[in-house]
Enzyme design. Structure first.
Site, PDB file in Angstrom:
ATOM      1  N   TRP A 156      23.355 125.545  39.436  1.00 26.01           N
ATOM      2  CA  TRP A 156      24.745 125.863  39.887  1.00 26.01           C
ATOM      3  C   TRP A 156      25.322 124.687  39.681  1.00 26.01           C
ATOM      4  CZ3 TRP A 156      27.749 129.406  40.301  1.00 26.01           C
ATOM      5  CH2 TRP A 156      29.034 129.210  41.253  1.00 26.01           C
ATOM      6  N   GLU A 187      28.692 133.151  38.608  1.00 25.93           N
ATOM      7  CA  GLU A 187      27.411 133.378  39.228  1.00 25.93           C
ATOM      8  C   GLU A 187      26.584 134.161  38.102  1.00 25.93           C
ATOM      9  OE1 GLU A 187      25.910 132.561  41.955  1.00 25.93           O
ATOM     10  OE2 GLU A 187      27.549 131.972  42.835  1.00 25.93           O
ATOM     11  N   TYR A 192      31.903 121.941  47.138  1.00 28.25           N
ATOM     12  CA  TYR A 192      31.631 123.253  46.996  1.00 28.25           C
ATOM     13  C   TYR A 192      31.042 124.064  48.366  1.00 28.25           C
ATOM     14  CZ  TYR A 192      29.914 127.877  45.513  1.00 28.25           C
ATOM     15  OH  TYR A 192      29.626 129.204  45.539  1.00 28.25           O
TER      16      TYR A 192
END
Length: 186
Positions: free
Chosen positions: A46, A38, A16
């Protein structure tokens, strides 16, 4: 060299970091996906969200805005029972609501990408922070975008979530100065 948060991370986080985070995207489906992820990340890591990303794609019809905009009570119930995603009623409801707002925009020829990129005249802002601790949780830009999104009817789009979204879609490139990803992109 990677940014500190990705240096000792697993392969999913490193991928990522290396190929998505800070890379400009103009794909509407992808931007809606990142906005949703998000939102889902709020209060969590995350890494947790990334590990569930494929499940989210399946559960939310690959983040097809029109399909998500038409979700009903049965879809909400299905999502609340899906152990592969983050089962937060408010976050799920606000994702559907945001898809409805965005679907109305699309009917008028407006896009989320055009809206977001207009704040920076279509040009990414490249920052060169020295340390991970220098990265702000929110900025005047994320505050301005958050306020505008709320005024347009979007929900769960506070300035910290929007800061992360702006980084995710590449409007803000906040890779650290020492990060080789920055050097490869320059």
């Amino acid at each position: 060299m990677r940014c500190d948060w990705a240096t000792d991370a697993d392969e999913l986080m490193q991928h990522y970091h290396d190929y998505e985070w800070g890379t400009p995207t103009y794909d509407e489906r992808e931007t809606f996906e990142l906005m949703t992820l998000e939102m889902m990340q709020a209060g969590l890591s995350w890494q947790t969200v990334l590990r569930k990303r494929q499940n989210f794609k399946q559960a939310f019809d690959n983040f097809d805005v029109e399909r998500v905009a038409h979700y009903d009570a049965a879809d909400v119930a299905r999502l609340l029972h899906d152990q592969g995603i983050i089962r937060n009623r408010l976050k799920i409801a606000d994702t559907i609501h945001n898809a409805q707002v965005l679907n109305e925009w699309h009917a008028k020829g407006q896009t989320l990408n055009d809206f977001l990129w207009a704040f920076v005249d279509g040009q990414p802002i490249v920052n060169r922070y020295e340390h991970q601790t220098d990265l702000p949780a929110q900025t005047p830009l994320s505050q301005k975008v958050s306020k505008a999104l709320k005024k347009a009817g979007f929900k769960f789009v506070g300035p910290t979530i929007i800061q992360s979204l702006l980084e995710a879609v590449g409007i803000l490139n906040d890779h650290l100065a020492k990060c080789t990803v920055n050097q490869l992109r320059d």
